[in-house]
Design a protein around this motif. Structure first.
Motif, PDB file in Angstrom:
ATOM      1  N   PHE A 168       0.831  -1.201   0.000  1.00 14.61           N
ATOM      2  CA  PHE A 168       0.000   0.000   0.000  1.00 14.61           C
ATOM      3  C   PHE A 168       0.868   1.254   0.000  1.00 14.61           C
ATOM      4  O   PHE A 168       0.562   2.242  -0.681  1.00 14.61           O
ATOM      5  N   LYS A 169       1.959   1.223   0.737  1.00 19.12           N
ATOM      6  CA  LYS A 169       2.880   2.357   0.750  1.00 19.12           C
ATOM      7  C   LYS A 169       3.461   2.584  -0.642  1.00 19.12           C
ATOM      8  O   LYS A 169       3.539   3.719  -1.124  1.00 19.12           O
ATOM      9  N   HIS A 170       3.863   1.492  -1.313  1.00 19.59           N
ATOM     10  CA  HIS A 170       4.405   1.618  -2.671  1.00 19.59           C
ATOM     11  C   HIS A 170       3.351   2.172  -3.631  1.00 19.59           C
ATOM     12  O   HIS A 170       3.667   2.973  -4.530  1.00 19.59           O
ATOM     13  N   LEU A 171       2.112   1.741  -3.458  1.00 17.22           N
ATOM     14  CA  LEU A 171       1.030   2.234  -4.311  1.00 17.22           C
ATOM     15  C   LEU A 171       0.884   3.743  -4.170  1.00 17.22           C
ATOM     16  O   LEU A 171       0.777   4.467  -5.171  1.00 17.22           O
ATOM     17  N   LEU A 172       0.878   4.244  -2.934  1.00 16.94           N
ATOM     18  CA  LEU A 172       0.773   5.681  -2.698  1.00 16.94           C
ATOM     19  C   LEU A 172       1.949   6.425  -3.311  1.00 16.94           C
ATOM     20  O   LEU A 172       1.788   7.522  -3.863  1.00 16.94           O
ATOM     21  N   GLU A 173       3.138   5.845  -3.222  1.00 20.22           N
ATOM     22  CA  GLU A 173       4.332   6.483  -3.796  1.00 20.22           C
ATOM     23  C   GLU A 173       4.215   6.586  -5.315  1.00 20.22           C
ATOM     24  O   GLU A 173       4.584   7.604  -5.912  1.00 20.22           O
ATOM     25  N   TYR A 174       3.714   5.531  -5.954  1.00 15.92           N
ATOM     26  CA  TYR A 174       3.534   5.559  -7.410  1.00 15.92           C
ATOM     27  C   TYR A 174       2.508   6.620  -7.811  1.00 15.92           C
ATOM     28  O   TYR A 174       2.713   7.373  -8.771  1.00 15.92           O
ATOM     29  N   ILE A 175       1.405   6.671  -7.086  1.00 18.53           N
ATOM     30  CA  ILE A 175       0.363   7.653  -7.409  1.00 18.53           C
ATOM     31  C   ILE A 175       0.898   9.074  -7.241  1.00 18.53           C
ATOM     32  O   ILE A 175       0.618   9.960  -8.058  1.00 18.53           O
ATOM     33  N   VAL A 180       2.228  -0.356 -13.813  1.00 19.80           N
ATOM     34  CA  VAL A 180       2.821  -0.470 -12.476  1.00 19.80           C
ATOM     35  C   VAL A 180       2.780  -1.911 -11.965  1.00 19.80           C
ATOM     36  O   VAL A 180       3.751  -2.393 -11.387  1.00 19.80           O
ATOM     37  N   LEU A 181       1.681  -2.595 -12.211  1.00 21.41           N
ATOM     38  CA  LEU A 181       1.529  -3.963 -11.729  1.00 21.41           C
ATOM     39  C   LEU A 181       2.640  -4.895 -12.217  1.00 21.41           C
ATOM     40  O   LEU A 181       3.111  -5.734 -11.432  1.00 21.41           O
ATOM     41  N   PRO A 182       3.106  -4.790 -13.476  1.00 28.33           N
ATOM     42  CA  PRO A 182       4.206  -5.674 -13.905  1.00 28.33           C
ATOM     43  C   PRO A 182       5.472  -5.503 -13.060  1.00 28.33           C
ATOM     44  O   PRO A 182       6.203  -6.475 -12.845  1.00 28.33           O
ATOM     45  N   ASP A 183       5.759  -4.283 -12.596  1.00 26.86           N
ATOM     46  CA  ASP A 183       6.940  -4.037 -11.759  1.00 26.86           C
ATOM     47  C   ASP A 183       6.658  -4.283 -10.281  1.00 26.86           C
ATOM     48  O   ASP A 183       7.603  -4.449  -9.491  1.00 26.86           O
ATOM     49  N   LEU A 184       5.392  -4.269  -9.901  1.00 25.19           N
ATOM     50  CA  LEU A 184       5.022  -4.446  -8.496  1.00 25.19           C
ATOM     51  C   LEU A 184       3.857  -5.440  -8.417  1.00 25.19           C
ATOM     52  O   LEU A 184       2.729  -5.073  -8.097  1.00 25.19           O
ATOM     53  N   PRO A 185       4.120  -6.727  -8.705  1.00 25.78           N
ATOM     54  CA  PRO A 185       3.033  -7.727  -8.768  1.00 25.78           C
ATOM     55  C   PRO A 185       2.304  -7.924  -7.451  1.00 25.78           C
ATOM     56  O   PRO A 185       1.192  -8.446  -7.438  1.00 25.78           O
ATOM     57  N   VAL A 186       2.918  -7.498  -6.336  1.00 23.00           N
ATOM     58  CA  VAL A 186       2.258  -7.665  -5.037  1.00 23.00           C
ATOM     59  C   VAL A 186       0.971  -6.840  -4.950  1.00 23.00           C
ATOM     60  O   VAL A 186       0.103  -7.113  -4.124  1.00 23.00           O
ATOM     61  N   LEU A 187       0.823  -5.844  -5.847  1.00 20.58           N
ATOM     62  CA  LEU A 187      -0.395  -5.038  -5.859  1.00 20.58           C
ATOM     63  C   LEU A 187      -1.627  -5.874  -6.194  1.00 20.58           C
ATOM     64  O   LEU A 187      -2.744  -5.513  -5.831  1.00 20.58           O
TER      65      LEU A 187
END
Length: 367
Positions: free
Chosen positions: A34-41, A88-95
């Motif tokens: 979730f932290k990574h998601l916020l950083e990407y956004i 983003v999902l390809p680089d961060l599959p945990v999303l």
């Protein structure tokens, strides 16, 4: 008195369960994904706003998270969740598992953690009330039965008080964790959990729908390619290399006449789905005790989403994805459309029954 003694342990147990889930919901905010998601956004927002005062931000309000879903590309059906899935999902599959990993927080999105503390305090007062009533039984010449009952009340209060202290301690841990979550998100300390959970939940609901949509498209494309490959590899008997045709045993002749004119398809669904726009009354959700309706401008789009605005031409306040929804006119008021979507009850009110039926018919094309 007897009813209170019977119900109190069950109510306290239910309260403990809710508080534990509230603590779990707070912990899920600290998930690395979730932290990574916020950083990407945030990075995407800074890139889009480059060269403007908004292009070098260090954070954003959590209340704007759900509004991110309304950002669209040149193709109006392509939204920010689609971009996140594609790039983003390809680089961060945990999303991919994030909506499931934060399921407890999503389930608690309509709950106010602040109100739980108030309910626990009320339960403490209920125990005090039980003791006062029990004491009144032995103030004036109590019978043997009253003395025995008073002894049971004292034992009951001692046991339940100990359990209540455990729940109060657990509630304190939950409130401390939520305070840390507010600090992590950069939100004011006075922010209620509802104002945090509901926006995160709304975004995750949209992102999850896009994932399901994309996976369905990918699976359909995979089946199409397999079918195409199967068709190209299939051999047919009765076709000679010279191109001549050999009749079957059942048919002794082959007609070489021009094919008949193609007949129009029957009962096919229209290529374009209905759209509709106009003003409706929307019942407000959240912390209003009594039903409160706000006038909003609604726009039904071909992608299957129902967007609503404060007024026509304004920025979208939110969107309701209609796939899988079951809606109906209210039995007591035929101008109201009721349905459940995004884990909440929606009620929309038209000016007339005819208008409500028209909206329901067009919305039904996407259910």
């Amino acid at each position: 008195m007897q009813l209170l003694l019977q119900e109190f342990p069950m109510q306290l147990k239910e309260m403990e369960t809710v508080v534990r889930r509230g603590l779990e919901a707070c912990n899920q905010i600290f998930l690395p994904a979730f932290k990574h998601l916020l950083e990407y956004i945030l990075a995407i927002g800074n890139y889009m706003n480059a060269g403007t005062p908004k292009g070098n931000c260090f954070g954003f309000k959590i209340s704007s998270l759900q509004q991110v879903c309304t950002i669209r590309g040149k193709d109006r059906k392509y939204t920010m969740p689609h971009f996140l899935y594609d790039h983003v999902l390809p680089d961060l599959p945990v999303l991919k598992s994030l909506p499931k990993d934060m399921s407890t927080m999503r389930e608690m999105s309509e709950m106010s953690l602040r109100s739980l503390a108030g309910e626990i305090e009320v339960m403490g007062k209920d125990l005090d009330k039980i003791m006062r009533i029990g004491k009144q039984l032995i103030d004036k010449d109590p019978t043997a039965a009253e003395k025995a009952f008073h002894g049971k009340v004292i034992e009951f209060e001692r046991e339940q008080r100990a359990e209540l202290v455990k729940v109060q301690k657990l509630s304190g841990e939950m409130n401390n964790k939520f305070s840390k979550a507010l600090m992590f998100l950069g939100e004011p300390p006075s922010t209620d959990s509802y104002d945090v959970f509901v926006h995160i939940s709304g975004f995750l609901n949209q992102f999850e729908r896009v994932m399901v949509e994309r996976e369905t498209e990918e699976e359909a494309e995979k089946r199409r390619l397999e079918k195409k490959k199967w068709g190209s590899d299939k051999t047919f008997e009765g076709v000679k290399p010279s191109g001549s045709l050999e009749s079957s045993r059942k048919d002794s002749s082959i007609s070489l006449a021009a094919p008949a004119t193609a007949q129009p398809a029957v009962n096919k669904r229209p290529l374009t789905k209905p759209t509709r726009k106009g003003y409706l009354l929307k019942r407000s959700g959240g912390k209003h005790r009594a039903a409160k309706f706000d006038r909003r401008f609604f726009e039904l789009e071909e992608a299957g989403s129902l967007y609503y605005y404060k007024k026509e031409g304004a920025k979208a306040l939110g969107a309701i994805y209609l796939r899988g929804v079951v809606a109906e006119l209210d039995v007591e008021d035929n101008t109201q459309i009721s349905f459940i979507a995004e884990d909440r009850q929606w009620v929309l009110k038209a000016e007339s029954t005819e208008e409500a039926e028209a909206w329901l018919t067009d919305m039904g094309a996407y259910f």
